[in-house]
Design a protein around this motif. Structure first.
Motif, PDB file in Angstrom:
ATOM      1  N   LEU A 193       0.701  56.854  20.242  1.00 50.08           N
ATOM      2  CA  LEU A 193       1.255  57.612  21.371  1.00 50.08           C
ATOM      3  C   LEU A 193       1.766  56.665  22.461  1.00 50.08           C
ATOM      4  CD1 LEU A 193      -1.397  60.470  21.654  1.00 50.08           C
ATOM      5  CD2 LEU A 193       0.946  60.663  20.774  1.00 50.08           C
ATOM      6  N   PHE A 194       1.060  55.564  22.674  1.00 54.48           N
ATOM      7  CA  PHE A 194       1.509  54.534  23.616  1.00 54.48           C
ATOM      8  C   PHE A 194       2.889  54.018  23.212  1.00 54.48           C
ATOM      9  CE2 PHE A 194       1.731  49.865  24.159  1.00 54.48           C
ATOM     10  CZ  PHE A 194       1.611  49.734  25.539  1.00 54.48           C
ATOM     11  N   LEU A 195       3.084  53.771  21.912  1.00 50.64           N
ATOM     12  CA  LEU A 195       4.375  53.272  21.443  1.00 50.64           C
ATOM     13  C   LEU A 195       5.450  54.352  21.476  1.00 50.64           C
ATOM     14  CD1 LEU A 195       3.321  50.965  18.470  1.00 50.64           C
ATOM     15  CD2 LEU A 195       3.921  50.329  20.808  1.00 50.64           C
ATOM     16  N   VAL A 196       5.071  55.599  21.281  1.00 53.73           N
ATOM     17  CA  VAL A 196       6.044  56.695  21.396  1.00 53.73           C
ATOM     18  C   VAL A 196       6.592  56.742  22.821  1.00 53.73           C
ATOM     19  CG1 VAL A 196       6.307  59.214  21.413  1.00 53.73           C
ATOM     20  CG2 VAL A 196       5.131  58.085  19.510  1.00 53.73           C
ATOM     21  N   ARG A 197       5.738  56.549  23.809  1.00 55.30           N
ATOM     22  CA  ARG A 197       6.214  56.509  25.194  1.00 55.30           C
ATOM     23  C   ARG A 197       7.178  55.352  25.399  1.00 55.30           C
ATOM     24  NH1 ARG A 197       0.775  56.723  27.034  1.00 55.30           N
ATOM     25  NH2 ARG A 197       1.183  54.891  28.332  1.00 55.30           N
ATOM     26  N   ARG A 198       6.872  54.200  24.791  1.00 52.10           N
ATOM     27  CA  ARG A 198       7.788  53.062  24.883  1.00 52.10           C
ATOM     28  C   ARG A 198       9.139  53.405  24.238  1.00 52.10           C
ATOM     29  NH1 ARG A 198       4.387  51.665  27.817  1.00 52.10           N
ATOM     30  NH2 ARG A 198       3.410  49.638  28.110  1.00 52.10           N
ATOM     31  N   TYR A 199       9.085  54.098  23.118  1.00 51.75           N
ATOM     32  CA  TYR A 199      10.315  54.473  22.412  1.00 51.75           C
ATOM     33  C   TYR A 199      11.185  55.370  23.288  1.00 51.75           C
ATOM     34  CZ  TYR A 199      13.386  56.601  18.925  1.00 51.75           C
ATOM     35  OH  TYR A 199      14.484  57.047  18.244  1.00 51.75           O
ATOM     36  N   HIS A 200      10.577  56.346  23.939  1.00 51.82           N
ATOM     37  CA  HIS A 200      11.350  57.260  24.785  1.00 51.82           C
ATOM     38  C   HIS A 200      11.844  56.573  26.053  1.00 51.82           C
ATOM     39  CE1 HIS A 200      10.846  60.716  22.278  1.00 51.82           C
ATOM     40  NE2 HIS A 200       9.526  60.670  22.327  1.00 51.82           N
ATOM     41  N   ALA A 201      11.280  55.408  26.366  1.00 48.16           N
ATOM     42  CA  ALA A 201      11.770  54.624  27.504  1.00 48.16           C
ATOM     43  C   ALA A 201      12.749  53.544  27.040  1.00 48.16           C
ATOM     44  CB  ALA A 201      10.598  53.984  28.240  1.00 48.16           C
ATOM     45  N   ASP A 202      13.326  53.723  25.848  1.00 49.44           N
ATOM     46  CA  ASP A 202      14.297  52.792  25.266  1.00 49.44           C
ATOM     47  C   ASP A 202      13.703  51.405  25.059  1.00 49.44           C
ATOM     48  OD1 ASP A 202      16.376  54.673  25.150  1.00 49.44           O
ATOM     49  OD2 ASP A 202      16.846  54.340  27.269  1.00 49.44           O
ATOM     50  N   ASN A 203      12.422  51.368  24.653  1.00 51.36           N
ATOM     51  CA  ASN A 203      11.760  50.102  24.357  1.00 51.36           C
ATOM     52  C   ASN A 203      10.960  50.252  23.065  1.00 51.36           C
ATOM     53  OD1 ASN A 203      10.633  47.552  24.473  1.00 51.36           O
ATOM     54  ND2 ASN A 203       9.078  48.125  25.975  1.00 51.36           N
ATOM     55  N   PRO A 204      11.653  50.469  21.934  1.00 52.51           N
ATOM     56  CA  PRO A 204      10.935  50.694  20.677  1.00 52.51           C
ATOM     57  C   PRO A 204      10.165  49.459  20.230  1.00 52.51           C
ATOM     58  CG  PRO A 204      13.281  50.419  20.272  1.00 52.51           C
ATOM     59  CD  PRO A 204      13.114  50.489  21.766  1.00 52.51           C
ATOM     60  N   GLN A 205       8.940  49.668  19.795  1.00 54.40           N
ATOM     61  CA  GLN A 205       8.086  48.571  19.346  1.00 54.40           C
ATOM     62  C   GLN A 205       7.294  49.023  18.127  1.00 54.40           C
ATOM     63  OE1 GLN A 205       8.115  45.542  20.610  1.00 54.40           O
ATOM     64  NE2 GLN A 205       9.364  45.964  22.421  1.00 54.40           N
ATOM     65  N   ARG A 206       6.765  48.042  17.404  1.00 55.95           N
ATOM     66  CA  ARG A 206       5.853  48.301  16.287  1.00 55.95           C
ATOM     67  C   ARG A 206       4.540  47.595  16.582  1.00 55.95           C
ATOM     68  NH1 ARG A 206       7.358  52.071  12.603  1.00 55.95           N
ATOM     69  NH2 ARG A 206       6.813  50.861  10.769  1.00 55.95           N
ATOM     70  N   VAL A 207       3.554  47.776  15.700  1.00 54.58           N
ATOM     71  CA  VAL A 207       2.248  47.161  15.947  1.00 54.58           C
ATOM     72  C   VAL A 207       1.627  46.671  14.650  1.00 54.58           C
ATOM     73  CG1 VAL A 207       1.004  49.360  15.752  1.00 54.58           C
ATOM     74  CG2 VAL A 207      -0.033  47.463  16.995  1.00 54.58           C
ATOM     75  N   LEU A 208       0.930  45.545  14.761  1.00 53.83           N
ATOM     76  CA  LEU A 208       0.038  45.070  13.704  1.00 53.83           C
ATOM     77  C   LEU A 208      -1.393  45.179  14.213  1.00 53.83           C
ATOM     78  CD1 LEU A 208       1.681  41.824  12.267  1.00 53.83           C
ATOM     79  CD2 LEU A 208       1.327  43.992  11.064  1.00 53.83           C
ATOM     80  N   LEU A 209      -2.266  45.740  13.382  1.00 53.17           N
ATOM     81  CA  LEU A 209      -3.676  45.839  13.732  1.00 53.17           C
ATOM     82  C   LEU A 209      -4.401  44.599  13.222  1.00 53.17           C
ATOM     83  CD1 LEU A 209      -4.480  49.543  12.778  1.00 53.17           C
ATOM     84  CD2 LEU A 209      -3.776  48.640  14.990  1.00 53.17           C
ATOM     85  N   ILE A 210      -5.200  43.987  14.090  1.00 57.29           N
ATOM     86  CA  ILE A 210      -5.978  42.812  13.723  1.00 57.29           C
ATOM     87  C   ILE A 210      -7.429  43.084  14.088  1.00 57.29           C
ATOM     88  CG2 ILE A 210      -6.274  40.334  14.013  1.00 57.29           C
ATOM     89  CD1 ILE A 210      -3.340  40.219  14.928  1.00 57.29           C
ATOM     90  N   PHE A 211      -8.263  43.247  13.073  1.00 56.10           N
ATOM     91  CA  PHE A 211      -9.674  43.544  13.269  1.00 56.10           C
ATOM     92  C   PHE A 211     -10.503  42.263  13.172  1.00 56.10           C
ATOM     93  CE2 PHE A 211      -8.055  47.621  11.932  1.00 56.10           C
ATOM     94  CZ  PHE A 211      -8.877  48.574  12.499  1.00 56.10           C
ATOM     95  N   SER A 212     -11.599  42.248  13.909  1.00 53.60           N
ATOM     96  CA  SER A 212     -12.608  41.223  13.677  1.00 53.60           C
ATOM     97  C   SER A 212     -13.236  41.468  12.312  1.00 53.60           C
ATOM     98  CB  SER A 212     -13.680  41.290  14.767  1.00 53.60           C
ATOM     99  OG  SER A 212     -14.759  40.443  14.462  1.00 53.60           O
ATOM    100  N   GLU A 213     -13.432  40.397  11.552  1.00 50.28           N
ATOM    101  CA  GLU A 213     -14.066  40.544  10.247  1.00 50.28           C
ATOM    102  C   GLU A 213     -15.442  41.182  10.415  1.00 50.28           C
ATOM    103  OE1 GLU A 213     -14.112  36.592   8.719  1.00 50.28           O
ATOM    104  OE2 GLU A 213     -12.210  36.834   7.659  1.00 50.28           O
ATOM    105  N   GLY A 214     -15.751  42.155   9.572  1.00 48.15           N
ATOM    106  CA  GLY A 214     -17.034  42.836   9.695  1.00 48.15           C
ATOM    107  C   GLY A 214     -17.384  43.554   8.418  1.00 48.15           C
ATOM    108  N   ARG A 215     -18.240  44.547   8.574  1.00 46.43           N
ATOM    109  CA  ARG A 215     -18.762  45.256   7.405  1.00 46.43           C
ATOM    110  C   ARG A 215     -17.756  46.215   6.798  1.00 46.43           C
ATOM    111  NH1 ARG A 215     -22.217  45.314  11.503  1.00 46.43           N
ATOM    112  NH2 ARG A 215     -21.778  47.468  12.081  1.00 46.43           N
TER     113      ARG A 215
END
Length: 256
Positions: A126-148
């Motif tokens: 939803l954060f990125l959707v707001r960026r898109y509607h403000a003419d600032n389209p972005q994508r995201v990579l998720l980076i997790f801490s190694e865990g269980r």
């Protein structure tokens, strides 16, 4: 592109912990170098000439591991410096996200972790959707801490992308999530600090760590969209910052 660094706090299976937290920071790709450098400078300021030191909020607070021989005033000063780095990060270059899940007979263990992961993915989308509607389209990579949950988290996130969440489809996740050791990433250490701060807030109503950077959680029109509190009893009003700001925008409530 944004890189969303995530870590967990609280044990999803331990009855002693009432909450499980997943939280961290979404950092614009051109800001990662500067934030890492700022965290390195915290070490230089407090431990000049030392080899790399990992910043993990719980051991710093409790004086464990490396921090066993560091007196409490200095440990508190280090945490304060780390909180200031988060507070003062570039306004457009970083936003915080967190999900605090109150455990119950129906919501604990792996189910609590999956719920928190789904909430974070949805809210960041939803954060990125707001960026898109403000003419600032972005994508995201998720980076997790190694865990269980490394293998299962990959399956969950792929399912969120392909099948959608309980709230609808996700449109802005790039590729599968990635996993790394916090030892190798200052920005995962930053995520650890954020996650521990959220855990302290909900588990103990201790806002001492989060109060400096609570305003850096994603928000719009005074509502903390980047912080969510999943409660077992929704019939009783909640005055935590996440819930309170939804009822009274621009006000984070009495907990802080």
């Amino acid at each position: 592109m944004y890189l969303l660094y995530l870590d967990e706090s609280g044990n999803e299976d331990d009855p002693a912990d009432k909450h499980f937290v997943l939280a961290g920071a979404a950092i614009f790709e051109r800001q990662t170098y500067f934030l890492s450098k700022d965290l390195d400078e915290v070490q230089v300021a407090h431990f000049p000439g030392s080899p790399p030191i990992e910043f993990h909020a719980s051991p710093i607070r409790k004086g464990k591991d490396f921090w066993r021989n560091v007196d409490q005033p200095k440990r508190e000063a280090v945490l304060d410096s780390l909180a200031n780095v988060i507070k003062n990060a570039n306004l457009d270059g970083m936003a915080l996200f967190g999900a605090a899940v109150e455990k119950s007979a129906e919501m604990w263990g792996e189910k609590a972790v999956e719920y928190a992961t789904e909430e974070i993915c949805r809210r960041f989308d939803l954060f990125l959707v707001r960026r898109y509607h403000a003419d600032n389209p972005q994508r995201v990579l998720l980076i997790f801490s190694e865990g269980r949950f490394t293998k299962r988290a990959k399956i969950w996130v792929r399912g969120f992308r392909e099948l959608g969440t309980r709230w609808g489809t996700l449109n802005n996740l790039s590729d599968i999530p990635y996993f790394a050791s916090t030892r190798e990433s200052r920005l995962l250490q930053l995520a650890d600090i954020v996650a521990h701060a959220v855990f302290l807030l909900y588990e103990r109503r201790d806002a001492s760590l989060i109060k400096k950077f609570l305003h850096r959680f994603d928000k719009k029109d005074g509502i903390l969209h980047g912080l969510v509190h999943r409660r077992t009893d929704t019939t009783v009003p909640c005055d935590c910052p996440a819930c309170f700001s939804r009822l009274t925008p621009h006000n984070f409530g009495p907990w802080v």
